[in-house]
Design an enzyme around this catalytic site. Structure first.
Site, PDB file in Angstrom:
ATOM      1  N   ASP A  27       0.815  -1.221   0.000  1.00 33.43           N
ATOM      2  CA  ASP A  27       0.000   0.000   0.000  1.00 33.43           C
ATOM      3  C   ASP A  27       0.846   1.268   0.000  1.00 33.43           C
ATOM      4  O   ASP A  27       0.446   2.286   0.551  1.00 33.43           O
ATOM      5  CB  ASP A  27      -0.968   0.026   1.201  1.00 33.43           C
ATOM      6  CG  ASP A  27      -1.774  -1.243   1.297  1.00 33.43           C
ATOM      7  OD1 ASP A  27      -2.325  -1.647   0.269  1.00 33.43           O
ATOM      8  OD2 ASP A  27      -1.834  -1.842   2.389  1.00 33.43           O
ATOM      9  N   LYS A  30       2.053   2.274  -5.137  1.00 35.25           N
ATOM     10  CA  LYS A  30       2.796   1.841  -6.328  1.00 35.25           C
ATOM     11  C   LYS A  30       2.020   2.089  -7.620  1.00 35.25           C
ATOM     12  O   LYS A  30       2.611   2.450  -8.631  1.00 35.25           O
ATOM     13  CB  LYS A  30       3.118   0.345  -6.230  1.00 35.25           C
ATOM     14  CG  LYS A  30       4.048   0.008  -5.091  1.00 35.25           C
ATOM     15  CD  LYS A  30       4.284  -1.480  -4.994  1.00 35.25           C
ATOM     16  CE  LYS A  30       3.105  -2.282  -4.510  1.00 35.25           C
ATOM     17  NZ  LYS A  30       2.685  -2.060  -3.124  1.00 35.25           N
ATOM     18  N   ALA A  53      -3.581  -8.007  -4.163  1.00 36.96           N
ATOM     19  CA  ALA A  53      -3.100  -6.646  -4.405  1.00 36.96           C
ATOM     20  C   ALA A  53      -4.260  -5.723  -4.759  1.00 36.96           C
ATOM     21  O   ALA A  53      -5.281  -6.164  -5.268  1.00 36.96           O
ATOM     22  CB  ALA A  53      -2.099  -6.652  -5.547  1.00 36.96           C
ATOM     23  N   GLY A  54      -4.080  -4.452  -4.491  1.00 45.02           N
ATOM     24  CA  GLY A  54      -5.054  -3.454  -4.917  1.00 45.02           C
ATOM     25  C   GLY A  54      -4.283  -2.212  -5.306  1.00 45.02           C
ATOM     26  O   GLY A  54      -3.818  -1.489  -4.442  1.00 45.02           O
ATOM     27  N   HIS A  55      -4.063  -2.017  -6.588  1.00 42.13           N
ATOM     28  CA  HIS A  55      -3.298  -0.858  -7.038  1.00 42.13           C
ATOM     29  C   HIS A  55      -4.263   0.235  -7.484  1.00 42.13           C
ATOM     30  O   HIS A  55      -5.031   0.054  -8.422  1.00 42.13           O
ATOM     31  CB  HIS A  55      -2.336  -1.252  -8.163  1.00 42.13           C
ATOM     32  CG  HIS A  55      -1.238  -2.157  -7.675  1.00 42.13           C
ATOM     33  ND1 HIS A  55      -0.346  -2.786  -8.499  1.00 42.13           N
ATOM     34  CD2 HIS A  55      -0.896  -2.525  -6.412  1.00 42.13           C
ATOM     35  CE1 HIS A  55       0.499  -3.496  -7.766  1.00 42.13           C
ATOM     36  NE2 HIS A  55       0.167  -3.361  -6.505  1.00 42.13           N
ATOM     37  N   GLN A 237       2.181  -6.006  -3.228  1.00 44.14           N
ATOM     38  CA  GLN A 237       2.446  -6.062  -1.774  1.00 44.14           C
ATOM     39  C   GLN A 237       3.708  -5.238  -1.474  1.00 44.14           C
ATOM     40  O   GLN A 237       3.944  -4.259  -2.156  1.00 44.14           O
ATOM     41  CB  GLN A 237       2.601  -7.505  -1.271  1.00 44.14           C
ATOM     42  CG  GLN A 237       1.314  -8.303  -1.258  1.00 44.14           C
ATOM     43  CD  GLN A 237       0.935  -8.862  -2.611  1.00 44.14           C
ATOM     44  OE1 GLN A 237       1.727  -9.512  -3.254  1.00 44.14           O
ATOM     45  NE2 GLN A 237      -0.288  -8.634  -3.037  1.00 44.14           N
ATOM     46  N   THR A 252       3.032 -12.564   2.848  1.00 49.36           N
ATOM     47  CA  THR A 252       2.283 -13.213   1.765  1.00 49.36           C
ATOM     48  C   THR A 252       3.096 -14.414   1.282  1.00 49.36           C
ATOM     49  O   THR A 252       4.118 -14.759   1.892  1.00 49.36           O
ATOM     50  CB  THR A 252       1.930 -12.202   0.652  1.00 49.36           C
ATOM     51  OG1 THR A 252       1.010 -12.825  -0.245  1.00 49.36           O
ATOM     52  CG2 THR A 252       3.159 -11.695  -0.104  1.00 49.36           C
TER      53      THR A 252
HETATM   54  P1  IMP Z   1      -2.502 -12.875   1.679  1.00 48.00           P
HETATM   55  O1  IMP Z   1      -1.381 -12.618   0.735  1.00 48.00           O
HETATM   56  O2  IMP Z   1      -3.833 -12.409   1.139  1.00 48.00           O
HETATM   57  O3  IMP Z   1      -2.557 -14.269   2.201  1.00 48.00           O
HETATM   58  O4  IMP Z   1      -2.253 -11.951   2.982  1.00 48.00           O
HETATM   59  C1  IMP Z   1      -1.099 -12.106   3.792  1.00 48.00           C
HETATM   60  C2  IMP Z   1      -0.760 -10.788   4.482  1.00 48.00           C
HETATM   61  O5  IMP Z   1      -0.329  -9.851   3.507  1.00 48.00           O
HETATM   62  C3  IMP Z   1      -1.938 -10.131   5.186  1.00 48.00           C
HETATM   63  O6  IMP Z   1      -1.454  -9.453   6.330  1.00 48.00           O
HETATM   64  C4  IMP Z   1      -2.456  -9.140   4.178  1.00 48.00           C
HETATM   65  O7  IMP Z   1      -3.121  -8.066   4.794  1.00 48.00           O
HETATM   66  C5  IMP Z   1      -1.159  -8.689   3.532  1.00 48.00           C
HETATM   67  N1  IMP Z   1      -1.344  -8.272   2.145  1.00 48.00           N
HETATM   68  C6  IMP Z   1      -1.579  -9.054   1.081  1.00 48.00           C
HETATM   69  N2  IMP Z   1      -1.668  -8.317  -0.036  1.00 48.00           N
HETATM   70  C7  IMP Z   1      -1.492  -7.053   0.320  1.00 48.00           C
HETATM   71  C8  IMP Z   1      -1.434  -5.824  -0.403  1.00 48.00           C
HETATM   72  O8  IMP Z   1      -1.557  -5.771  -1.626  1.00 48.00           O
HETATM   73  N3  IMP Z   1      -1.219  -4.699   0.340  1.00 48.00           N
HETATM   74  C9  IMP Z   1      -1.018  -4.748   1.671  1.00 48.00           C
HETATM   75  N4  IMP Z   1      -1.034  -5.863   2.393  1.00 48.00           N
HETATM   76  C10 IMP Z   1      -1.273  -7.013   1.722  1.00 48.00           C
END
Ligand code: IMP
Length: 436
Positions: A27, A30, A53-55, A237, A252
């Site tokens: 976050d 990017k 991800a959320g860009h 991430q 992740t």
């Molecule tokens: P997962 O990848 O969805 O299993 O999440 C694992 C950890 O990574 C968690 O704490 C999520 O909140 C964090 N996380 C996964 N993707 C993102 C992202 O794009 N931005 C911020 N945190 C992320």
């Protein structure tokens, strides 16, 4: 008078893939930086992660959130690649395509998918939810997008890849993997999930995705490099969520650092060029896990409020804290960062005083390194104070226009990381950026 300390020269990218990735816990902003840089590239390629991800990009006042599709898609001349290191959920992917269709964006010839991309099955999402629920207070705070279980199947050599959907035995392989997942789910408490409905959506989504081009992306990208095309590898991430170097197990399931570009796209290390590390002017984290500079006071609440710190994928509130130089020195080192894009500095506009953690006290001992396991040591940040600038940075387009105290803070970060800051983002809009 304070002037901007210019370190180094502008990038060149002959035969090189430049990389953009996050230096904190994700976050970092990017999406906007990729969008700013993309005009200098022919190709943008995602190398890891998936719909977790959320860009976010704000273009002409409208906000767009991309999960799997590379952030170069909004520029008509750019080819976008989803690399083999990525995992895709066909349902989420098609929802993204629908959004692009609604605004009339033509992507068909510009969105190419590696046939080695791994698929997130509906049962991967079920497993993610069941495993997280079973962890109770130890939960990772996963986005529940099926990321962990699908990467587990990849490394466990059970996974299904995009290229497989064109094979005659795909349905049989799907059924066999689903069976394994359902057997595994027996071990967990029941969760709410309409599998039949999700499967129907999943197969319908695959039919749409089949209309896109699947390529051997490693051959394609290396051929493009030889032709002199400029490639930008886009990370998702952040480095502190890297499976190897992040705050394990609160991470992740992919390599989010520069090394991930090599195995997530098939690019040899000798072709890695500029590494643009994106860092917020403060720190945030979403989900569980250690965060040494986290604030639980009014300052943290103010950062969250002014910075609109809610997850772009899950909408969850992000935890906020001061910038952490121990952490940033670590990820600058791991990534071989050659330039930094500093984002959201405007969020600090109203702060009378700003802090940075220059060292940690680890079990009472002063340290300038990340300890082996942030979860198991008592870690307290040792702060340095910086005066705030108490002034809006809106409409400032060059480093000369920045208030002295903001420049002092920026120069301090450069000096700490020994890397030049080449971009300073002063607001969410495409044009709110200073190119240094
Ligand atoms: P997962 O990848 O969805 O299993 O999440 C694992 C950890 O990574 C968690 O704490 C999520 O909140 C964090 N996380 C996964 N993707 C993102 C992202 O794009 N931005 C911020 N945190 C992320």
């Amino acid at each position: 008078m304070i002037t901007f300390a210019f370190l180094g020269t502008k990038p060149t990218n002959n035969d090189m893939v430049d990389v953009i990735l996050g230096l904190q816990w994700g976050d970092e902003g990017k999406g906007k930086i990729v969008d700013t840089l993309a005009k200098d590239y022919d190709i943008v390629a995602r190398f890891q992660g998936g719909p977790n991800a959320g860009h976010t990009l704000v273009i002409e006042g409208t906000k767009y959130v991309l999960h799997t599709i590379p952030s170069g898609i909004f520029r008509q001349e750019i080819i976008n690649i989803v690399g083999n290191g990525v995992v895709i959920d066909p349902i989420v992917f098609v929802e993204e395509l629908d959004k692009l269709d609604r605004i009339g964006l033509d992507y068909h010839s510009r969105l190419l998918l590696s046939n080695k991309v791994h698929l997130i099955l509906p049962t991967h999402r079920m497993l993610d939810a069941a495993k997280e629920a079973a962890k109770g207070s130890e939960k990772i705070g996963s986005t529940l997008r099926g990321i962990g279980p699908s990467y587990m199947d990849k490394t466990g050599r059970n996974g299904l890849r995009l290229g497989d959907i064109l094979q005659a035995n795909f349905e049989q392989r799907y059924k066999s993997l689903k069976r394994k997942h359902l057997d595994l789910l027996e071990l967990y408490p029941q969760i709410q999930f309409d599998l039949a409905d999700e499967e129907q959506k999943w197969f319908a989504a695959l039919e749409r995705i089949k209309k896109l081009s699947f390529i051997d992306a490693e051959y394609f990208l290396n051929a493009q490099l030889r032709k002199g095309k400029r490639i930008l590898a886009e990370g998702a991430q952040g480095s502190m969520l890297d499976i190897d170097f992040g705050t394990y197990p609160y991470v992740t399931s992919s390599n989010t650092i520069t090394a991930g570009v090599c195995n997530g796209l098939g690019i040899a290390p000798k072709h890695i060029g500029e590494v643009i590390g994106v860092a917020k002017a403060y720190t945030t984290r979403v989900g569980s896990g250690p965060f040494p500079t986290e604030l639980f006071d009014e300052a943290g609440a103010e950062m969250a409020r002014v910075g609109h710190e809610f997850g772009a994928t899950t909408g969850r509130p992000r935890r906020c804290g001061w910038i952490d130089m121990v952490q940033l020195r670590y990820t600058t080192m791991l990534n071989g960062v050659t330039q930094i894009a500093l984002t959201k500095i405007d969020v600090l506009n109203g702060f009378g005083q700003i802090k940075s953690s220059e060292h940690y006290l680890v079990n009472g001992q002063l340290s300038d390194q990340m300890p082996y396991d942030l979860c198991q040591y008592e870690v307290a940040p040792k702060y340095l104070d910086h005066p705030g600038w108490n002034q809006s940075l809106e409409k400032i387009t060059s480093t000369d226009g920045l208030p002295d105290k903001a420049l002092q803070y920026i120069n301090y970060i450069q000096e700490q990381l020994q890397v030049r800051i080449s971009m300073i983002s002063t607001g969410p809009a495409r044009e709110s950026i200073i190119i240094a």
